[in-house]
Design an enzyme around this catalytic site. Sequence first.
Site, PDB file in Angstrom:
ATOM      1  CB  CYS A 132      -0.913   0.019   1.214  1.00 43.52           C
ATOM      2  SG  CYS A 132      -1.931  -1.451   1.383  1.00 43.52           S
ATOM      3  CB  SER A 166      -3.008  -5.444  -6.243  1.00 38.53           C
ATOM      4  OG  SER A 166      -2.728  -4.540  -7.285  1.00 38.53           O
ATOM      5  N   GLY A 249      10.052  -6.020  -7.426  1.00 40.26           N
ATOM      6  CA  GLY A 249       8.689  -6.028  -7.963  1.00 40.26           C
ATOM      7  C   GLY A 249       8.669  -5.684  -9.439  1.00 40.26           C
ATOM      8  CG  LEU A 345      -0.105 -11.130 -36.588  1.00 48.04           C
ATOM      9  CD1 LEU A 345       1.111 -11.927 -36.110  1.00 48.04           C
ATOM     10  CD2 LEU A 345       0.030 -10.816 -38.073  1.00 48.04           C
ATOM     11  CD  GLU A 371       5.037  -3.747  -8.922  1.00 45.02           C
ATOM     12  OE1 GLU A 371       6.215  -3.926  -8.656  1.00 45.02           O
ATOM     13  OE2 GLU A 371       4.103  -4.307  -8.317  1.00 45.02           O
ATOM     14  NE  ARG A 383      15.645  11.220  -9.658  1.00 39.63           N
ATOM     15  CZ  ARG A 383      14.555  10.814  -9.033  1.00 39.63           C
ATOM     16  NH1 ARG A 383      14.504   9.618  -8.483  1.00 39.63           N
ATOM     17  NH2 ARG A 383      13.519  11.587  -8.935  1.00 39.63           N
TER      18      ARG A 383
HETATM   19  C1  FAD Z   1      -4.743  -2.138 -11.598  1.00 42.14           C
HETATM   20  C2  FAD Z   1      -3.780  -1.368 -10.745  1.00 42.14           C
HETATM   21  C3  FAD Z   1      -3.227  -1.983  -9.627  1.00 42.14           C
HETATM   22  C4  FAD Z   1      -2.373  -1.260  -8.793  1.00 42.14           C
HETATM   23  N1  FAD Z   1      -1.873  -1.869  -7.668  1.00 42.14           N
HETATM   24  C5  FAD Z   1      -1.206  -1.114  -6.755  1.00 42.14           C
HETATM   25  C6  FAD Z   1      -0.840  -1.676  -5.486  1.00 42.14           C
HETATM   26  O1  FAD Z   1      -1.108  -2.865  -5.206  1.00 42.14           O
HETATM   27  N2  FAD Z   1      -0.207  -0.881  -4.591  1.00 42.14           N
HETATM   28  C7  FAD Z   1       0.100   0.419  -4.856  1.00 42.14           C
HETATM   29  O2  FAD Z   1       0.676   1.085  -3.996  1.00 42.14           O
HETATM   30  N3  FAD Z   1      -0.233   0.980  -6.053  1.00 42.14           N
HETATM   31  C8  FAD Z   1      -0.872   0.245  -6.997  1.00 42.14           C
HETATM   32  N4  FAD Z   1      -1.233   0.803  -8.213  1.00 42.14           N
HETATM   33  C9  FAD Z   1      -0.969   2.214  -8.432  1.00 42.14           C
HETATM   34  C10 FAD Z   1       0.096   2.511  -9.488  1.00 42.14           C
HETATM   35  O3  FAD Z   1       1.350   2.175  -8.999  1.00 42.14           O
HETATM   36  C11 FAD Z   1      -0.044   3.994  -9.871  1.00 42.14           C
HETATM   37  O4  FAD Z   1      -1.228   4.117 -10.643  1.00 42.14           O
HETATM   38  C12 FAD Z   1       1.146   4.513 -10.641  1.00 42.14           C
HETATM   39  O5  FAD Z   1       2.279   4.580  -9.815  1.00 42.14           O
HETATM   40  C13 FAD Z   1       0.890   5.899 -11.255  1.00 42.14           C
HETATM   41  O6  FAD Z   1       0.347   6.788 -10.331  1.00 42.14           O
HETATM   42  P1  FAD Z   1      -0.946   7.640 -10.730  1.00 42.14           P
HETATM   43  O7  FAD Z   1      -1.968   6.689 -11.231  1.00 42.14           O
HETATM   44  O8  FAD Z   1      -1.292   8.501  -9.565  1.00 42.14           O
HETATM   45  O9  FAD Z   1      -0.501   8.539 -11.960  1.00 42.14           O
HETATM   46  P2  FAD Z   1       0.222   9.965 -11.897  1.00 42.14           P
HETATM   47  O10 FAD Z   1       1.376   9.914 -10.974  1.00 42.14           O
HETATM   48  O11 FAD Z   1      -0.801  11.002 -11.654  1.00 42.14           O
HETATM   49  O12 FAD Z   1       0.763  10.099 -13.379  1.00 42.14           O
HETATM   50  C14 FAD Z   1      -0.030  10.583 -14.480  1.00 42.14           C
HETATM   51  C15 FAD Z   1       0.873  10.646 -15.703  1.00 42.14           C
HETATM   52  O13 FAD Z   1       1.922  11.608 -15.477  1.00 42.14           O
HETATM   53  C16 FAD Z   1       3.176  11.005 -15.711  1.00 42.14           C
HETATM   54  N5  FAD Z   1       4.184  11.589 -14.826  1.00 42.14           N
HETATM   55  C17 FAD Z   1       4.088  11.861 -13.500  1.00 42.14           C
HETATM   56  N6  FAD Z   1       5.235  12.403 -13.043  1.00 42.14           N
HETATM   57  C18 FAD Z   1       6.092  12.472 -14.086  1.00 42.14           C
HETATM   58  C19 FAD Z   1       7.433  12.926 -14.261  1.00 42.14           C
HETATM   59  N7  FAD Z   1       8.165  13.378 -13.236  1.00 42.14           N
HETATM   60  N8  FAD Z   1       7.975  12.868 -15.490  1.00 42.14           N
HETATM   61  C20 FAD Z   1       7.266  12.378 -16.539  1.00 42.14           C
HETATM   62  N9  FAD Z   1       5.995  11.913 -16.440  1.00 42.14           N
HETATM   63  C21 FAD Z   1       5.416  11.948 -15.232  1.00 42.14           C
HETATM   64  C22 FAD Z   1       2.957   9.524 -15.392  1.00 42.14           C
HETATM   65  O14 FAD Z   1       3.951   8.715 -15.994  1.00 42.14           O
HETATM   66  C23 FAD Z   1       1.579   9.314 -15.981  1.00 42.14           C
HETATM   67  O15 FAD Z   1       1.671   9.120 -17.374  1.00 42.14           O
HETATM   68  C24 FAD Z   1      -2.051   0.082  -9.099  1.00 42.14           C
HETATM   69  C25 FAD Z   1      -2.585   0.689 -10.235  1.00 42.14           C
HETATM   70  C26 FAD Z   1      -3.447  -0.009 -11.041  1.00 42.14           C
HETATM   71  C27 FAD Z   1      -4.035   0.668 -12.249  1.00 42.14           C
END
Ligand code: FAD
Length: 388
Positions: A132, A166, A249, A345, A371, A383
């Site tokens: 989480c 998840s 992960g 395909l 992830e 970085r």
């Molecule tokens: C089905 C599913 C299961 C998941 N399971 C888990 C889980 O078990 N535990 C958990 O903790 N999380 C989980 N997640 C969360 C997942 O890790 C996040 O959705 C992900 O890290 C992106 O965060 P966000 O959705 O808030 O997108 P945002 O951070 O809001 O990003 C939006 C867009 O902006 C881009 N962006 C943001 N910052 C930058 C930057 N500095 N430079 C360039 N581009 C950038 C991102 O790449 C993305 O395209 C899950 C998500 C899904 C959809």
Amino acid sequence: MDASVSQATDQFELNADQRAIQEMTQSFAAEEVAPHALDWDREKHFPADVVRRTGPLGFGGIYIGDDVGGSGLGRLDAVLIFEALAAACPGFSSFISIHNMAGWMIDRFGSEEQRQRFLPKLTSMEWLASYCLTEPGAGSDAAALKTRAVKSGGDYVLNGSKQFISGAGDNDIYVTMARTGDDGPKGVSTIVVPKDAPGLSFGPAEHKMGWHMQPTRQVIFEDCKVPAENLLASEGAGFGIAMAGLDGGRLNIAACSLGGAQSALDRALSYTAERQAFGQAINRFQGLQFKLADMETGIQASRMMLYTAAAKLDAKAPDASKWSAMAKRFVTDTCFDVANDALQLHGGYGYLHEYGVEKLVRDLRVHQILEGTNEIMRVIIARHLVGR
Ligand SMILES: Cc1cc2nc3c(=O)[nH]c(=O)nc-3n(C[C@H](O)[C@H](O)[C@H](O)COP(=O)(O)OP(=O)(O)OC[C@H]3O[C@@H](n4cnc5c(N)ncnc54)[C@H](O)[C@@H]3O)c2cc1C
């Protein structure tokens, strides 16, 4: 026909034990997962019983010590397992991957007492674990998380919510990153929250594009009381713990993409050999053969990169984090494209559920997002190249 159909690993030397692990996993996946994967997807059924049956096979603690029931294997071994499971169902494989990530964090950063208290039940899969980190207002910028944990007597009291978790609602253990200190990464701690903690609740199941066989929900903390002895390591160590978990992960998620893409290519090879158009099997058209050739090249490049990254993590190489990020980015992007090409395909049949390819496309799509998104993978790689 070419050896690609059999998850070829001949370009990377696997030892006898690794081949045995691979074969054992392939046969479990073929018998217990593949025949049901489409039904689970269509019915949005979480097969907790089948997930738990992987405990006795050692999948509940793949790289956890054997003193607490773990298998004591390496990261490359784990990648082989997740790749083989994902060939049957990427969602099933990724669920087990997240369970392993959360358990490993307790193994690596927990005290001996915590290891003994939590891990035997996690490695046997009597308990299932969630990770989480993400919040509604903090995804990529995870260090901005706001869920707060305040020490009160012998407890931490947590308030806030986690997004997209998840296994939430079904799992037994929630390895949670919460703020115990100031803003920024140094104020984050990791606390193990059991499902029966007072003040813990879950949102409704999210309606997702893929990964239908596992639940994704919000985790909500409202004056949620957790014994203070559930803190991992020390206050302020949590962000580092969360990131360490993600290194492995990310490789596991990449392995889930690889297994799914191999399955997609195998299906495309069979289908294009059978399907007739203009008086011949469609795999006689060179334009289509070139597509198959590119798919095979992408898969083999992904496999080499992923196995190399896993070997680096096993060797604790100083650039292992960069390799984990590079492998996650490259493999999940390449393998999504392979699955999508396999759908193309199959023509119109690729769009039908019963052919199994559209499920692979839907399941693999999220690996480019979670992830750490693939944009964030580029941030990490850059970085390492040019500094912050
Ligand atoms: C089905 C599913 C299961 C998941 N399971 C888990 C889980 O078990 N535990 C958990 O903790 N999380 C989980 N997640 C969360 C997942 O890790 C996040 O959705 C992900 O890290 C992106 O965060 P966000 O959705 O808030 O997108 P945002 O951070 O809001 O990003 C939006 C867009 O902006 C881009 N962006 C943001 N910052 C930058 C930057 N500095 N430079 C360039 N581009 C950038 C991102 O790449 C993305 O395209 C899950 C998500 C899904 C959809």
